[in-house]
Design an enzyme around this catalytic site. Structure first.
Site, PDB file in Angstrom:
ATOM      1  N   ASP A   1       0.832  -1.220   0.000  1.00 63.52           N
ATOM      2  CA  ASP A   1       0.000   0.000   0.000  1.00 63.52           C
ATOM      3  C   ASP A   1       0.865   1.268   0.000  1.00 63.52           C
ATOM      4  O   ASP A   1       1.973   1.276   0.532  1.00 63.52           O
ATOM      5  CB  ASP A   1      -0.899  -0.021   1.245  1.00 63.52           C
ATOM      6  CG  ASP A   1      -2.019   0.995   1.137  1.00 63.52           C
ATOM      7  OD1 ASP A   1      -2.348   1.431   0.015  1.00 63.52           O
ATOM      8  OD2 ASP A   1      -2.569   1.369   2.194  1.00 63.52           O
TER       9      ASP A   1
ATOM     10  N   GLY B   1      -0.169   5.455  -4.328  1.00 64.47           N
ATOM     11  CA  GLY B   1      -0.801   6.727  -4.689  1.00 64.47           C
ATOM     12  C   GLY B   1      -0.167   7.882  -3.931  1.00 64.47           C
ATOM     13  O   GLY B   1       0.146   8.930  -4.521  1.00 64.47           O
TER      14      GLY B   1
ATOM     15  N   GLU C   1     -12.399  -4.838  -3.375  1.00 60.07           N
ATOM     16  CA  GLU C   1     -12.889  -3.455  -3.222  1.00 60.07           C
ATOM     17  C   GLU C   1     -12.192  -2.487  -4.187  1.00 60.07           C
ATOM     18  O   GLU C   1     -12.687  -1.389  -4.420  1.00 60.07           O
ATOM     19  CB  GLU C   1     -12.671  -2.961  -1.784  1.00 60.07           C
ATOM     20  CG  GLU C   1     -13.592  -3.611  -0.753  1.00 60.07           C
ATOM     21  CD  GLU C   1     -13.275  -5.068  -0.474  1.00 60.07           C
ATOM     22  OE1 GLU C   1     -12.078  -5.459  -0.555  1.00 60.07           O
ATOM     23  OE2 GLU C   1     -14.202  -5.852  -0.208  1.00 60.07           O
ATOM     24  N   ASN C   2     -11.050  -2.898  -4.732  1.00 61.11           N
ATOM     25  CA  ASN C   2     -10.308  -1.981  -5.611  1.00 61.11           C
ATOM     26  C   ASN C   2     -11.010  -1.718  -6.957  1.00 61.11           C
ATOM     27  O   ASN C   2     -10.641  -0.794  -7.683  1.00 61.11           O
ATOM     28  CB  ASN C   2      -8.874  -2.483  -5.845  1.00 61.11           C
ATOM     29  CG  ASN C   2      -7.968  -2.336  -4.635  1.00 61.11           C
ATOM     30  OD1 ASN C   2      -7.069  -3.143  -4.400  1.00 61.11           O
ATOM     31  ND2 ASN C   2      -8.182  -1.290  -3.826  1.00 61.11           N
TER      32      ASN C   2
ATOM     33  N   ARG D   1     -12.239   1.847  -7.865  1.00 63.61           N
ATOM     34  CA  ARG D   1     -11.360   2.913  -8.371  1.00 63.61           C
ATOM     35  C   ARG D   1     -11.740   3.272  -9.813  1.00 63.61           C
ATOM     36  O   ARG D   1     -12.392   2.491 -10.498  1.00 63.61           O
ATOM     37  CB  ARG D   1      -9.903   2.442  -8.296  1.00 63.61           C
ATOM     38  CG  ARG D   1      -9.513   2.201  -6.854  1.00 63.61           C
ATOM     39  CD  ARG D   1      -8.054   1.953  -6.718  1.00 63.61           C
ATOM     40  NE  ARG D   1      -7.735   1.753  -5.307  1.00 63.61           N
ATOM     41  CZ  ARG D   1      -6.559   1.941  -4.775  1.00 63.61           C
ATOM     42  NH1 ARG D   1      -5.553   2.323  -5.523  1.00 63.61           N
ATOM     43  NH2 ARG D   1      -6.369   1.742  -3.492  1.00 63.61           N
TER      44      ARG D   1
ATOM     45  N   GLU E   1       1.789 -11.971  13.540  1.00 68.68           N
ATOM     46  CA  GLU E   1       2.381 -10.758  14.118  1.00 68.68           C
ATOM     47  C   GLU E   1       2.243  -9.614  13.114  1.00 68.68           C
ATOM     48  O   GLU E   1       2.589  -9.772  11.930  1.00 68.68           O
ATOM     49  CB  GLU E   1       3.865 -10.989  14.432  1.00 68.68           C
ATOM     50  CG  GLU E   1       4.108 -12.015  15.521  1.00 68.68           C
ATOM     51  CD  GLU E   1       3.508 -11.611  16.867  1.00 68.68           C
ATOM     52  OE1 GLU E   1       3.501 -10.405  17.194  1.00 68.68           O
ATOM     53  OE2 GLU E   1       3.042 -12.516  17.583  1.00 68.68           O
TER      54      GLU E   1
HETATM   55  C1  IPE Z   1      -5.273  -2.633   0.295  1.00 66.08           C
HETATM   56  O1  IPE Z   1      -4.995  -1.311   0.046  1.00 66.08           O
HETATM   57  C2  IPE Z   1      -5.330  -3.420  -0.987  1.00 66.08           C
HETATM   58  C3  IPE Z   1      -4.070  -3.561  -1.684  1.00 66.08           C
HETATM   59  C4  IPE Z   1      -2.917  -3.099  -1.310  1.00 66.08           C
HETATM   60  C5  IPE Z   1      -4.128  -4.317  -2.905  1.00 66.08           C
HETATM   61  P1  IPE Z   1      -6.159  -0.231  -0.147  1.00 66.08           P
HETATM   62  O2  IPE Z   1      -5.492   1.048  -0.447  1.00 66.08           O
HETATM   63  O3  IPE Z   1      -7.160  -0.723  -1.133  1.00 66.08           O
HETATM   64  O4  IPE Z   1      -6.833  -0.225   1.292  1.00 66.08           O
HETATM   65  P2  IPE Z   1      -7.678   0.878   2.044  1.00 66.08           P
HETATM   66  O5  IPE Z   1      -8.702   1.379   1.052  1.00 66.08           O
HETATM   67  O6  IPE Z   1      -6.742   1.953   2.460  1.00 66.08           O
HETATM   68  O7  IPE Z   1      -8.273   0.180   3.208  1.00 66.08           O
HETATM   69  C1  IPE Z   2      -1.726   0.196  -3.295  1.00 67.02           C
HETATM   70  O1  IPE Z   2      -1.479   1.556  -3.349  1.00 67.02           O
HETATM   71  C2  IPE Z   2      -2.008  -0.398  -4.641  1.00 67.02           C
HETATM   72  C3  IPE Z   2      -3.349  -0.976  -4.785  1.00 67.02           C
HETATM   73  C4  IPE Z   2      -4.306  -0.892  -3.914  1.00 67.02           C
HETATM   74  C5  IPE Z   2      -3.618  -1.686  -5.990  1.00 67.02           C
HETATM   75  P1  IPE Z   2      -2.641   2.619  -3.306  1.00 67.02           P
HETATM   76  O2  IPE Z   2      -3.055   2.948  -4.699  1.00 67.02           O
HETATM   77  O3  IPE Z   2      -3.755   2.158  -2.441  1.00 67.02           O
HETATM   78  O4  IPE Z   2      -1.897   3.828  -2.646  1.00 67.02           O
HETATM   79  P2  IPE Z   2      -2.514   4.908  -1.661  1.00 67.02           P
HETATM   80  O5  IPE Z   2      -3.123   4.170  -0.516  1.00 67.02           O
HETATM   81  O6  IPE Z   2      -3.537   5.657  -2.458  1.00 67.02           O
HETATM   82  O7  IPE Z   2      -1.357   5.742  -1.257  1.00 67.02           O
HETATM   83 MG    MG Z   3      -4.120   2.434  -0.456  1.00 71.99          MG
END
Ligand code: IPE
Ligand code: IPE
Ligand code: MG
Length: 253
Positions: A24, A27, A71-72, A75, A210
């Site tokens: 994570d 972005g 849930e992704n 986007r 953990e």
């Molecule tokens: C969790 O990250 C899913 C992945 C890294 C693939 P998200 O960015 O989707 O999680 P939330 O929305 O912050 O909970």
């Molecule tokens: C994780 O990075 C990648 C996926 C969830 C696919 P994010 O895209 O969620 O990055 P942030 O949380 O917006 O920084």
């Molecule tokens: Mg994220």
């Protein structure tokens, strides 16, 4: 300490058999650099490559990475498309290296719902890397709740057919119906980017894992951060609800 010093320290302690990572922060990493989110995801793939190399040197038997959650899909379409393209590209560029690291790729989740090119790439890399000694589980279109419901459905179907008595369902049997059937639960979960949640990841399997949360964003995560996470893990007292050695010697009253 240098990366090599950290690595030597890690080798002195118990090695986790299974490490799970929520990749994570892509972005936020891009935003901080005034780049598009796509660039962040690209840098995230580089981080995965680094961690695969570090994991191979430590001979970690199982790595599970969260790449795309159920849930992704919420986007924007272009971001989902970009992520799928990156997946195809990763398979294309990295399959050989994964083979040389003696890794079998396994997908957990519902890859059959991915766009065709992503589905084909995943199918191909899983087939090509079958039967290796170490494993990379890629959680793709993965949801922990969905996984539990899938297992329930399989068991309920067996009960319905008269093949299984409800009282015969045990924790072990349930686990055999999860996507991770036959694998040990993760010893360590790493969440970069500082979020204190598990975002629907491995809900059943993380019962006694953990947890290690670091503010480092996934694209910045490197071998040193992995070693630090494992060192933190090695310093934990895993009691599984029981008592540690020292505590057991304490009197009750
Ligand atoms: C969790 O990250 C899913 C992945 C890294 C693939 P998200 O960015 O989707 O999680 P939330 O929305 O912050 O909970
Ligand atoms: C994780 O990075 C990648 C996926 C969830 C696919 P994010 O895209 O969620 O990055 P942030 O949380 O917006 O920084
Ligand atoms: Mg994220």
């Amino acid at each position: 300490m240098s990366a090599e010093e950290l690595r030597s320290a890690v080798l002195l302690g118990p090695m986790p058999k299974h490490i799970a990572i929520i990749m994570d922060g892509n972005g936020r990493w891009a935003h901080a650099r005034k780049l598009g989110r796509y660039q962040g995801h690209r840098a995230g793939v580089d981080a995965l490559r680094r961690i695969m190399r570090a994991g191979a040197r430590l001979e970690i038997p199982i790595l599970t990475v969260y790449a795309f959650s159920t849930e992704n899909w919420k986007r924007p379409q272009e971001e989902v498309r970009a992520l799928m393209n990156l997946l195809v590209e990763y398979v294309d560029t990295d399959s050989e290296e994964l083979l040389s690291q003696d890794i079998s790729v396994n997908v957990i989740g519902h890859p059959e719902e991915l766009p065709l090119a992503a589905r084909q790439a995943v199918h191909q890399v899983c087939r090509r890397t079958r039967g290796r000694s170490r494993r990379l589980n890629v959680a793709l279109n993965y949801g922990g709740r969905r996984e539990i419901i899938d297992a329930c459905r399989e068991l309920a179907a067996a009960v319905h057919k008269g093949e299984l008595a409800p009282e015969a369902i045990s924790e072990e049997m349930f686990a055999r119906h999860l996507y991770t059937a036959g694998q040990p639960d993760p010893d360590l979960l790493i969440r970069p980017s500082g979020e204190m949640r598990i975002s629907n990841f491995l809900l059943w399997q993380l019962a006694y894992t953990e947890l290690y949360v670091t503010p480092v964003l996934w694209p910045d995560f490197d071998a040193k951060h992995l070693y630090e996470a494992i060192l933190a893990y090695q310093s934990r007292d895993r009691r599984y609800g029981g008592l540690s050695k020292g505590q057991a010697e304490d009197s009750l009253c």
